[in-house]
Write a protein that holds these residues in place. Structure first.
Motif, PDB file in Angstrom:
ATOM      1  N   GLN A 436      38.716  50.821  43.819  1.00 49.29           N
ATOM      2  CA  GLN A 436      38.662  50.832  45.292  1.00 49.29           C
ATOM      3  C   GLN A 436      37.411  51.559  45.776  1.00 49.29           C
ATOM      4  O   GLN A 436      36.709  51.093  46.674  1.00 49.29           O
ATOM      5  N   SER A 437      37.121  52.718  45.160  1.00 53.82           N
ATOM      6  CA  SER A 437      35.967  53.528  45.564  1.00 53.82           C
ATOM      7  C   SER A 437      34.647  52.771  45.309  1.00 53.82           C
ATOM      8  O   SER A 437      33.770  52.725  46.178  1.00 53.82           O
ATOM      9  N   HIS A 438      34.533  52.162  44.121  1.00 48.02           N
ATOM     10  CA  HIS A 438      33.306  51.421  43.791  1.00 48.02           C
ATOM     11  C   HIS A 438      33.145  50.188  44.681  1.00 48.02           C
ATOM     12  O   HIS A 438      32.022  49.834  45.046  1.00 48.02           O
ATOM     13  N   MET A 482      31.629  35.686  46.481  1.00 52.91           N
ATOM     14  CA  MET A 482      30.894  36.956  46.499  1.00 52.91           C
ATOM     15  C   MET A 482      31.850  38.146  46.436  1.00 52.91           C
ATOM     16  O   MET A 482      31.592  39.133  45.744  1.00 52.91           O
ATOM     17  N   ASP A 483      32.964  38.035  47.155  1.00 50.28           N
ATOM     18  CA  ASP A 483      33.964  39.111  47.140  1.00 50.28           C
ATOM     19  C   ASP A 483      34.538  39.282  45.726  1.00 50.28           C
ATOM     20  O   ASP A 483      34.739  40.400  45.252  1.00 50.28           O
ATOM     21  N   GLY A 484      34.807  38.144  45.061  1.00 53.37           N
ATOM     22  CA  GLY A 484      35.314  38.193  43.684  1.00 53.37           C
ATOM     23  C   GLY A 484      34.324  38.855  42.741  1.00 53.37           C
ATOM     24  O   GLY A 484      34.708  39.654  41.874  1.00 53.37           O
ATOM     25  N   ALA A 485      33.030  38.528  42.906  1.00 46.21           N
ATOM     26  CA  ALA A 485      31.990  39.124  42.058  1.00 46.21           C
ATOM     27  C   ALA A 485      31.883  40.634  42.290  1.00 46.21           C
ATOM     28  O   ALA A 485      31.729  41.411  41.341  1.00 46.21           O
ATOM     29  N   VAL A 486      31.987  41.044  43.565  1.00 42.04           N
ATOM     30  CA  VAL A 486      31.950  42.475  43.905  1.00 42.04           C
ATOM     31  C   VAL A 486      33.136  43.196  43.269  1.00 42.04           C
ATOM     32  O   VAL A 486      33.001  44.272  42.681  1.00 42.04           O
ATOM     33  N   MET A 487      34.328  42.567  43.392  1.00 41.02           N
ATOM     34  CA  MET A 487      35.550  43.164  42.846  1.00 41.02           C
ATOM     35  C   MET A 487      35.445  43.311  41.323  1.00 41.02           C
ATOM     36  O   MET A 487      35.842  44.333  40.750  1.00 41.02           O
ATOM     37  N   LYS A 488      34.887  42.288  40.687  1.00 43.88           N
ATOM     38  CA  LYS A 488      34.730  42.316  39.228  1.00 43.88           C
ATOM     39  C   LYS A 488      33.788  43.447  38.814  1.00 43.88           C
ATOM     40  O   LYS A 488      34.061  44.196  37.873  1.00 43.88           O
TER      41      LYS A 488
END
Length: 529
Positions: A436-438, A482-488
């Motif tokens: 969550q922090s990252h 993009m959201d998925g890539a950020v989450m990964k």
């Protein structure tokens, strides 16, 4: 008095073929127990589907077994003395085997959970009694070798579970995960009845003398603590009234248990055995060892499956070379102890090597890391665990005699299991919180006005439009990608943090273990007769 104790201890030492058979029997039982802690992990989805259970319900298949394990482990030495070691050991194997068969035949999830609890009660006894049997079957100067042989089962067991479970589920179905225990259990029962000896350590207690309050307080403390550790993260820790209540029960259960065992004439757990300095240090080190062993065994398959997209069998197989390296090292470590190499130096080296493994993993983790990148760090893990397990357990039990060996083994076994539970609970919590922090930090750098972000978004949108989507649909898909890539990426960073902090924990332990100078001469196994 001391002479009588030594004599009774020496009478348990076996030689030749008898010692080979008893060693195989004890290691087989320890292996059965430990493999079953992790073998079900890869079959939970199949169980959920065939038994019509929710994810929360099916998690109890693991929790029930773990709770039963840690409750029975501290009581094992006392139960062994009450019923005779051979009878208790054989009965534990029978309980474990029958419960395994019942688990495979369960018609609904709560039947399965009940039988898993019973299986855990039998299994917890196997772990500690097997260690005691092996320790006492070897003369004092060869106990380093004895612990090395036992250690092969304990270290290799958690790693064998997932790939073995995955292979069984792929080729047959989940009940066979439990059925596989039945023939092995029957063989182990027969061998234990023929070869296991029962030492005589005083009179058995009458029912009125049994420490029932001690048992109750122990169950309240250990059962509540294990539940909190297993379910804390998914229930959002102290936001849950259930977790808060059970945490309070665990604390008061511990205090009441310590008070009861200190004042009662016939305690269920002999706390006075902790007066032995080596055992005290050994139990703390076993906790840290469990933290690293079970923590790394838990986090690596999750990383490879959730981030790298590996199937369960491949994820499980990744850890096999590491465990084989540990097993390969065990006899050499045992021989080094027998030749008088101080355990403190070996443990300090083991902590340093394990730090090297965690830092190496921290350095190579990406969303595309391959098996070839992780092979050598995991070999280093195997070397580190080899340098830790045998010296720690040998040091812990080295100055104990007679029934104290069994009582000491119960403490080391319980602390290793609890260390694993704490490790898994903390790691799963940290991964969630760090992710969550990252994610917040990464999103802050990818603003809509940033040129690179706009270009990347446009590129993704065009890609989706080329597949026949409208401009608005393609844009939504581009944002989701993009959201998925950020989450990964955020999740990978959280795994990196976990490895770094795990390594720092092991690094911090090095000065403390090197301070244990007063026990060095005691620890030399050749001086213990």
């Amino acid at each position: 008095m001391a002479g009588a104790t030594v004599q009774s201890e020496d009478s348990l030492v076996l030689y030749g073929f008898d010692r080979v058979i008893i060693t195989i029997t004890a290691v087989l039982c320890a292996l059965l127990e430990i493999v079953d802690t992790t073998i079900v992990n890869v079959a939970l989805n199949e169980m959920r589907g065939s038994l019509g259970a929710t994810l929360t319900d099916v998690a109890w298949v693991i929790t029930a077994y773990a709770i039963a394990n840690v409750i029975v482990i501290p009581m094992t030495s006392w139960l062994s003395q009450q019923f005779g070691r051979r009878n208790y050991f054989a009965a534990s194997i029978i309980i474990f085997t029958v419960a395994s068969f019942a688990c495979g035949n369960a018609d609904n999830i709560w039947e399965l959970v009940t039988f898993r609890f019973i299986q855990g009660m039998g299994g917890g006894a196997l772990l500690v009694t097997a260690q005691t049997i092996i320790t006492e079957s070897y003369p004092a100067e060869k106990r380093g070798i004895a612990q090395a042989i036992y250690g092969m089962g304990v270290i290799v067991g958690p790693t064998l579970g997932p790939p073995l479970g995955g292979w069984i589920v792929d080729n047959w179905s989940w009940p066979y995960i439990f059925y596989i225990n039945v023939p092995l259990g029957i063989i182990a029962t027969m061998l234990s009845l023929i070869y296991v000896k029962s030492p005589k350590y005083g009179e058995k207690l009458k029912a009125s003398q049994v420490d029932w309050w001690g048992i109750l307080f122990l169950i309240a403390f250990i059962g509540s603590l294990q539940f909190v550790l297993e379910h804390g993260q998914q229930d959002d820790w102290f936001e849950s009234h259930e977790i808060v209540t059970l945490s309070i029960v665990a604390v008061f259960g511990l205090l009441a248990f310590i008070w009861r065992e200190s004042v009662y004439e016939h305690p269920i757990v002999n706390l006075s055995v902790l007066n032995d300095a080596n055992l005290r240090i050994g139990t703390i080190m076993c906790f840290i060892l469990g933290f690293g062993l079970y923590g790394s065994t838990f986090v690596i398959p999750i990383y490879t499956q959730s981030i790298l997209g590996w199937p369960a069998l491949d994820a499980g197989m990744l850890l096999i070379p590491s465990s084989l390296m540990t097993a390969f090292m065990m006899p050499f470590i045992g021989k080094m102890i027998q030749n008088g190499v101080p355990q403190t130096y070996m443990v300090a080296t083991g902590f340093m090597v394990f730090f090297g493994f965690t830092f190496w993993m921290y350095s190579i983790m990406t969303p595309n890391t391959g098996a070839e990148h992780m092979f050598w760090p995991l070999i280093l893990r195997g070397i580190g665990l080899g340098l830790l397990f045998v010296p720690i357990t040998t040091m812990a039990l080295s100055t104990l005699k007679g029934k104290s060996i069994g009582e000491g083994a119960a403490f080391t076994g319980m602390m290793r299991q609890l260390g694993g539970s704490f490790g898994i609970a903390l790691i799963s919590t940290f991964i969630t919180r760090f992710t969550q922090s990252h994610r917040v930090n990464l999103v802050a750098h990818e603003t809509a006005t940033d040129f690179q972000t706009q270009q990347h978004l446009l590129q993704l949108q065009r890609g989706f439009m080329s597949r026949g989507l409208s401009a608005s649909e393609a844009l939504n898909k581009a944002y989701a990608a993009m959201d998925g890539a950020v989450m990964k990426q955020a999740t990978v960073l959280s795994y990196m943090d976990v490895f770094l902090y795990l390594g720092i924990l092991f690094l911090i332990c090095i000065p403390f273990i090197l301070l244990v100078k007063q026990g060095k001469s005691k620890v030399d196994m050749s001086s213990v007769h």
